[in-house]
Design an enzyme around this catalytic site. Structure first.
Site, PDB file in Angstrom:
ATOM      1  N   ARG A 131       6.176 -12.565   1.263  1.00 33.67           N
ATOM      2  CA  ARG A 131       5.605 -12.837   2.583  1.00 33.67           C
ATOM      3  C   ARG A 131       4.712 -14.070   2.539  1.00 33.67           C
ATOM      4  O   ARG A 131       4.299 -14.510   1.464  1.00 33.67           O
ATOM      5  CB  ARG A 131       4.752 -11.617   3.017  1.00 33.67           C
ATOM      6  CG  ARG A 131       5.478 -10.295   2.911  1.00 33.67           C
ATOM      7  CD  ARG A 131       4.529  -9.151   2.585  1.00 33.67           C
ATOM      8  NE  ARG A 131       5.282  -7.910   2.339  1.00 33.67           N
ATOM      9  CZ  ARG A 131       5.501  -6.980   3.247  1.00 33.67           C
ATOM     10  NH1 ARG A 131       5.006  -7.110   4.463  1.00 33.67           N
ATOM     11  NH2 ARG A 131       6.203  -5.916   2.957  1.00 33.67           N
ATOM     12  N   GLY A 137       0.788  -1.217   0.000  1.00 36.93           N
ATOM     13  CA  GLY A 137       0.000   0.000   0.000  1.00 36.93           C
ATOM     14  C   GLY A 137       0.819   1.265   0.000  1.00 36.93           C
ATOM     15  O   GLY A 137       0.336   2.329  -0.399  1.00 36.93           O
ATOM     16  N   GLY A 142      -0.447   6.370   0.950  1.00 37.04           N
ATOM     17  CA  GLY A 142       0.762   5.757   0.433  1.00 37.04           C
ATOM     18  C   GLY A 142       2.051   6.369   0.942  1.00 37.04           C
ATOM     19  O   GLY A 142       3.135   6.023   0.473  1.00 37.04           O
ATOM     20  N   ARG A 177      14.548   0.218   1.420  1.00 33.36           N
ATOM     21  CA  ARG A 177      14.764  -1.073   2.071  1.00 33.36           C
ATOM     22  C   ARG A 177      15.426  -2.046   1.090  1.00 33.36           C
ATOM     23  O   ARG A 177      15.194  -1.990  -0.120  1.00 33.36           O
ATOM     24  CB  ARG A 177      13.438  -1.652   2.560  1.00 33.36           C
ATOM     25  CG  ARG A 177      12.654  -0.685   3.421  1.00 33.36           C
ATOM     26  CD  ARG A 177      11.587  -1.378   4.246  1.00 33.36           C
ATOM     27  NE  ARG A 177      10.523  -1.982   3.456  1.00 33.36           N
ATOM     28  CZ  ARG A 177       9.442  -2.559   3.999  1.00 33.36           C
ATOM     29  NH1 ARG A 177       9.313  -2.614   5.313  1.00 33.36           N
ATOM     30  NH2 ARG A 177       8.509  -3.081   3.239  1.00 33.36           N
ATOM     31  N   ASP A 179       0.913 -11.256   6.850  1.00 31.89           N
ATOM     32  CA  ASP A 179       1.470 -10.440   5.776  1.00 31.89           C
ATOM     33  C   ASP A 179       2.754  -9.743   6.197  1.00 31.89           C
ATOM     34  O   ASP A 179       3.397  -9.078   5.370  1.00 31.89           O
ATOM     35  CB  ASP A 179       0.443  -9.411   5.281  1.00 31.89           C
ATOM     36  CG  ASP A 179      -0.050  -8.507   6.390  1.00 31.89           C
ATOM     37  OD1 ASP A 179      -0.726  -9.001   7.296  1.00 31.89           O
ATOM     38  OD2 ASP A 179       0.240  -7.286   6.347  1.00 31.89           O
ATOM     39  N   LYS A 229       9.727   2.671   0.571  1.00 32.64           N
ATOM     40  CA  LYS A 229       8.555   2.658   1.445  1.00 32.64           C
ATOM     41  C   LYS A 229       8.169   4.095   1.755  1.00 32.64           C
ATOM     42  O   LYS A 229       8.936   4.829   2.378  1.00 32.64           O
ATOM     43  CB  LYS A 229       8.859   1.896   2.737  1.00 32.64           C
ATOM     44  CG  LYS A 229       7.653   1.769   3.662  1.00 32.64           C
ATOM     45  CD  LYS A 229       7.980   0.899   4.865  1.00 32.64           C
ATOM     46  CE  LYS A 229       6.780   0.748   5.785  1.00 32.64           C
ATOM     47  NZ  LYS A 229       7.087  -0.116   6.945  1.00 32.64           N
TER      48      LYS A 229
END
Length: 512
Positions: free
Chosen positions: A201, A110, A144, A194, A274, A131
């Site tokens: 996941r 998201g 977002g 990241r 998740d 992110k």
């Protein structure tokens, strides 16, 4: 491999792509539209230009970036989402999952964008993800964006956990902007870059299984096996069933991960399926916390009103999550007995891994039958007065090291307890057991596994407060301590000390 601009012709007003010299592959994006949605990051307003907040030179070296990347204005723009990177193919991935034990349906990236996969200096492939780079089809009415507070926390935690030897995703940098982002209050925007071999996941598998998209499920499982677990193709275990072998391998890595968490006193705070890595990495640093006082029932997430993810419950939650993964893989495994055996690898491996780490913390390099009762007695002692977890283990290490020199630091250890009688009884029992070891070796082991510095919430909060005032020195200084957490770092005793009184008022939630 210096950072330069690509001179390829482009449309007016569109930022020039930034060339880094990285070799991109983008294998996950090639799985197709059932798995990803291709889209570019959303630029932040030009009225709020980006700035560097924190940088990990170690991760830059891991990726193979040129040494000057930390001063590159072009890369700063690209890692904020304001310019494309040559060779990247940004996508958001779709997944589903269980949140707080309840099926949540479709989720997905998201506020994260997978830029692609690069060939690292020492790895076959490393995925890079932004992110906080804007809305995606999976944002579920969100903006977002990420905020400075949570981004600094994730950046520091990623690198701190790596330095502690805990399997984890990494963080290259945090960039900030004065662009406003509304959460409980109005905050400012930030982006974390990241890095991990994969961000897949448990929820990626749950997504396709829940929709009965079994062909897509098989493609995903085959991709994971071929990329990360090729030994599952050739093993004779589990009747040669590669998908059961995959489940067993994930169970084993998860057991190792949870043993690391418990031993270092780490509370994840939101162990939804998740947020569980298929590679057994610590994934998604939100409302995490390192223990201050040792409390097995500690709940670090203010949103966790039922205490599902309390510290002592983490190992059982991981087992529950593995069952959810097993259920998702059942259309491929097709044998409940094999699936249960694969999940039970976790139950067999976790206590062994945990004992291994606690013996190291106690300096017990050999294994004896009465070690488990001693470990349990140690934790009961700490729980009795909620003794500071990190300080206890560090002072115990220093006491053993002093004993090797013919000195004693037992009083500093004893001072941690109000009721000293239980402590004295425990210490006598412990020293009797330790006398059967080579104590110089024990001291060396203990000082190398019991850190002096961990990322306590109050330390992170101090760095965040300075960063909000455009002072990034607190982030850099804290990162330097956390990158070498077992070193003494003279002059930084305060950062290794007890939490100040105001630390107890810090609340972290799923928005943290």
């Amino acid at each position: 491999m210096s950072t330069v601009l690509d001179t390829t012709a482009q449309a007016p007003g569109v930022p020039a792509p930034v060339r880094t010299g990285l070799r991109w592959n983008n294998r996950y994006a090639q799985l197709g539209p059932a798995y990803v949605t291709a889209l570019a990051p959303q630029s932040l307003p030009a009225t709020h230009p980006p700035y560097w907040v924190g940088q990990s030179r170690a991760v830059g070296d891991w990726l193979g970036l040129a040494p000057d990347w930390t001063t590159s204005e072009d890369l700063l723009a690209a890692l904020t989402g304001n310019a494309p990177l040559v060779g990247s193919a940004p996508v958001a991935t779709v997944y589903s999952g269980h949140q707080f034990g309840v099926w949540a349906g479709q989720l997905g990236d998201g506020r994260a964008l997978l830029l692609g996969e690069v060939q690292g200096e020492t790895d076959s492939g490393l995925e890079i993800q932004l992110k906080g780079a804007g809305r995606t089809p999976y944002s579920r009415m969100g903006d977002g964006r990420a905020v400075l507070r949570s981004s600094i926390r994730e950046f520091l935690a990623s690198e701190a956990m790596h330095a502690l030897g805990v399997p984890t995703t990494r963080a290259l940098c945090v960039t900030g902007s004065d662009a406003p982002v509304r959460r409980e209050t109005v905050e400012t925007a930030a982006v974390v870059t990241r890095v991990a071999p994969s961000f897949i996941r448990f929820g990626h598998f749950e997504h396709f299984a829940s929709r009965e998209q079994f062909d897509e499920l098989r493609v995903l499982a085959d991709y994971v096996i071929d990329r990360y677990y090729p030994e599952c193709r050739t093993t004779d275990a589990y009747q040669g069933n590669a998908y059961a072998a995959l489940l067993a391998a994930v169970s084993e890595r998860t057991a190792v991960l949870l043993a690391h968490w418990q031993a270092v006193g780490f509370c994840h705070g939101v162990m939804n399926t998740d947020n569980m890595s298929i590679l057994g990495l610590t994934l998604d640093y939100g409302p995490y916390q390192f223990l201050d006082g040792y409390d097995p029932g500690h709940i670090c997430n203010h949103s966790d009103t039922q205490g599902r993810y309390a510290y002592a419950r983490q190992p059982n939650v991981a087992y529950w999550n593995l069952h959810a993964l097993a259920q998702a893989l059942m259309p491929l495994i097709e044998d409940e007995t094999l699936a249960q055996a694969a999940v039970d690898v976790y139950r067999e491996r976790f206590p062994l891994e945990l004992d291994l780490r606690y013996r190291a913390k106690l300096g017990l390099r050999t294994e004896q039958a009465d070690d488990r009762p001693l470990l349990e007695a140690t934790l009961r002692l700490l729980a009795g007065e909620r003794t500071d977890y990190t300080i206890f283990w560090r002072r115990l290490s220093q006491h053993v090291a002093a004993s090797v020199r013919g000195a004693s630091e037992a009083q500093a250890l004893r001072d941690l307890f109000i009721d000293t009688a239980p402590f004295d009884a425990w210490l006598g029992r412990y020293e009797t057991r330790l006398s059967q070891e080579n104590q110089p070796d024990s001291a060396h082991t203990m000082l190398s596994v019991n850190p002096k510095f961990v990322l306590r919430n109050w330390l992170g909060e101090q760095a965040i407060r300075r960063a909000r005032e455009q002072d990034q020195s607190g982030v850099a200084r804290l990162l330097a301590l956390l990158e070498r957490p077992h070193d003494e770092h003279p002059g930084h005793e305060a950062e290794a000390g007890f939490p100040p009184d105001w630390a107890s008022s810090i609340e972290i939630s799923c928005s943290s």
